[in-house]
Motif scaffolding. Sequence first.
Motif, mmCIF file in Angstrom:
data_model
loop_
_atom_site.group_PDB
_atom_site.id
_atom_site.type_symbol
_atom_site.label_atom_id
_atom_site.label_comp_id
_atom_site.label_asym_id
_atom_site.label_seq_id
_atom_site.Cartn_x
_atom_site.Cartn_y
_atom_site.Cartn_z
ATOM 1 N N LYS A 1 0.820 -1.207 0.000
ATOM 2 C CA LYS A 1 0.000 0.000 0.000
ATOM 3 C C LYS A 1 0.858 1.262 0.000
ATOM 4 O O LYS A 1 0.526 2.254 -0.663
ATOM 5 C CB LYS A 1 -0.921 -0.014 1.233
ATOM 6 C CG LYS A 1 -1.906 1.142 1.302
ATOM 7 C CD LYS A 1 -2.859 1.016 2.488
ATOM 8 C CE LYS A 1 -2.189 1.325 3.798
ATOM 9 N NZ LYS A 1 -3.165 1.512 4.908
ATOM 10 N N GLU A 2 1.988 1.221 0.704
ATOM 11 C CA GLU A 2 2.861 2.394 0.759
ATOM 12 C C GLU A 2 3.418 2.727 -0.618
ATOM 13 O O GLU A 2 3.505 3.904 -0.999
ATOM 14 C CB GLU A 2 4.001 2.174 1.750
ATOM 15 C CG GLU A 2 4.898 3.402 1.909
ATOM 16 C CD GLU A 2 6.085 3.153 2.819
ATOM 17 O OE1 GLU A 2 6.541 4.116 3.450
ATOM 18 O OE2 GLU A 2 6.562 1.998 2.882
ATOM 19 N N ALA A 3 3.807 1.705 -1.377
ATOM 20 C CA ALA A 3 4.331 1.940 -2.726
ATOM 21 C C ALA A 3 3.277 2.582 -3.613
ATOM 22 O O ALA A 3 3.579 3.468 -4.431
ATOM 23 C CB ALA A 3 4.812 0.629 -3.342
ATOM 24 N N CYS A 4 2.038 2.171 -3.440
ATOM 25 C CA CYS A 4 0.940 2.760 -4.208
ATOM 26 C C CYS A 4 0.740 4.221 -3.804
ATOM 27 O O CYS A 4 0.516 5.095 -4.654
ATOM 28 C CB CYS A 4 -0.332 1.947 -3.974
ATOM 29 S SG CYS A 4 -1.714 2.387 -5.048
ATOM 30 N N LEU A 5 0.855 4.499 -2.504
ATOM 31 C CA LEU A 5 0.727 5.874 -2.009
ATOM 32 C C LEU A 5 1.814 6.758 -2.597
ATOM 33 O O LEU A 5 1.551 7.888 -3.024
ATOM 34 C CB LEU A 5 0.813 5.886 -0.482
ATOM 35 C CG LEU A 5 0.816 7.281 0.154
ATOM 36 C CD1 LEU A 5 -0.578 7.903 0.104
ATOM 37 C CD2 LEU A 5 1.315 7.216 1.596
ATOM 38 N N MET A 6 3.039 6.251 -2.618
ATOM 39 C CA MET A 6 4.158 7.037 -3.158
ATOM 40 C C MET A 6 3.910 7.369 -4.621
ATOM 41 O O MET A 6 4.161 8.500 -5.065
ATOM 42 C CB MET A 6 5.459 6.261 -3.007
ATOM 43 C CG MET A 6 5.755 5.801 -1.595
ATOM 44 S SD MET A 6 6.708 6.960 -0.626
ATOM 45 C CE MET A 6 8.346 6.540 -1.139
ATOM 46 N N ALA A 7 3.417 6.398 -5.377
ATOM 47 C CA ALA A 7 3.130 6.637 -6.797
ATOM 48 C C ALA A 7 2.030 7.670 -6.961
ATOM 49 O O ALA A 7 2.106 8.558 -7.821
ATOM 50 C CB ALA A 7 2.735 5.332 -7.482
ATOM 51 N N LEU A 8 0.990 7.575 -6.140
ATOM 52 C CA LEU A 8 -0.106 8.547 -6.182
ATOM 53 C C LEU A 8 0.406 9.949 -5.875
ATOM 54 O O LEU A 8 0.065 10.924 -6.564
ATOM 55 C CB LEU A 8 -1.192 8.150 -5.180
ATOM 56 C CG LEU A 8 -2.299 9.171 -4.915
ATOM 57 C CD1 LEU A 8 -3.079 9.488 -6.188
ATOM 58 C CD2 LEU A 8 -3.241 8.653 -3.823
ATOM 59 N N TYR A 9 1.238 10.071 -4.844
ATOM 60 C CA TYR A 9 1.779 11.367 -4.451
ATOM 61 C C TYR A 9 2.632 11.963 -5.571
ATOM 62 O O TYR A 9 2.504 13.153 -5.902
ATOM 63 C CB TYR A 9 2.609 11.208 -3.180
ATOM 64 C CG TYR A 9 3.162 12.493 -2.627
ATOM 65 C CD1 TYR A 9 2.334 13.408 -1.979
ATOM 66 C CD2 TYR A 9 4.510 12.801 -2.747
ATOM 67 C CE1 TYR A 9 2.839 14.598 -1.468
ATOM 68 C CE2 TYR A 9 5.024 13.977 -2.238
ATOM 69 C CZ TYR A 9 4.187 14.872 -1.600
ATOM 70 O OH TYR A 9 4.695 16.057 -1.106
ATOM 71 N N GLU A 10 3.487 11.142 -6.158
ATOM 72 C CA GLU A 10 4.340 11.629 -7.249
ATOM 73 C C GLU A 10 3.510 12.071 -8.448
ATOM 74 O O GLU A 10 3.789 13.106 -9.060
ATOM 75 C CB GLU A 10 5.340 10.555 -7.661
ATOM 76 C CG GLU A 10 6.447 10.342 -6.664
ATOM 77 C CD GLU A 10 7.551 9.458 -7.201
ATOM 78 O OE1 GLU A 10 8.606 9.990 -7.604
ATOM 79 O OE2 GLU A 10 7.351 8.234 -7.225
ATOM 80 N N GLN A 11 2.492 11.292 -8.799
ATOM 81 C CA GLN A 11 1.635 11.656 -9.933
ATOM 82 C C GLN A 11 0.960 13.001 -9.685
ATOM 83 O O GLN A 11 0.933 13.871 -10.569
ATOM 84 C CB GLN A 11 0.570 10.578 -10.145
ATOM 85 C CG GLN A 11 1.083 9.286 -10.735
ATOM 86 C CD GLN A 11 0.026 8.194 -10.714
ATOM 87 O OE1 GLN A 11 -1.149 8.447 -10.429
ATOM 88 N NE2 GLN A 11 0.425 6.969 -11.003
ATOM 89 N N GLY A 12 0.394 13.165 -8.498
ATOM 90 C CA GLY A 12 -0.306 14.405 -8.177
ATOM 91 C C GLY A 12 0.614 15.603 -8.195
ATOM 92 O O GLY A 12 0.289 16.659 -8.748
#
Length: 217
Positions: A53-64
Amino acid sequence: MTSTRTAEELQSDLTGGLAQAIAAKGYAATTIADIVTHARVSKRTFYEHFADKEACLMALYEQGCDHLLEVVRSAAGPGGRLLDWRAAINSGVSAYLTALESMPAVTRTLLVEIQAAGPRAFRLRQQTQRRFADTLVDVIERARATDPAIPPLSPLLAIALVGGVHEMMLQVCDPYTGAGPSFTELTPAVDELVYAILTNPWMTADGMIGPEARLDE
């Protein structure tokens, strides 16, 4: 049934699913099951793209954040043109806050949840804050090409500006009360903060505040 979505589309759907889950129940309470339900994929598909889940969060944050940085750069100098510095700041600030307003599911992640998501997320946030600060410095440098009287903005003061604007935005994005104005209503205050720094009479040639700025003088 085999998905017809590309790997890129699936990853985007998964980060979008995380954003929706976070908006509904917060990051800590969100499960992989919540994410895949919103993304309409299996858990197996999730783990094909993210370790956890953390890796998904990091990707979401970077995209935003990548999206917001591009919005600011484009607005402050559309088509590569140099704007008057006040126009560049106003245009960049307005576009940034409007973009935040337009993606409420992602905003909570960018402003609130990332701060308590662990050391990797903390380091990513610090790096991204510096990227926003570097963008501010670049916008000012481009504006100085048309008005050399504008003092440069030092990286340290740029970080302070990014932090100050972030605190203003937290007054809007309160996950517990929902209190506060809209993001776009912050535009005059953010503009005023940037103007106050750039027009400070004690600003030195290297973009810092000189010793003459002591309050007792």
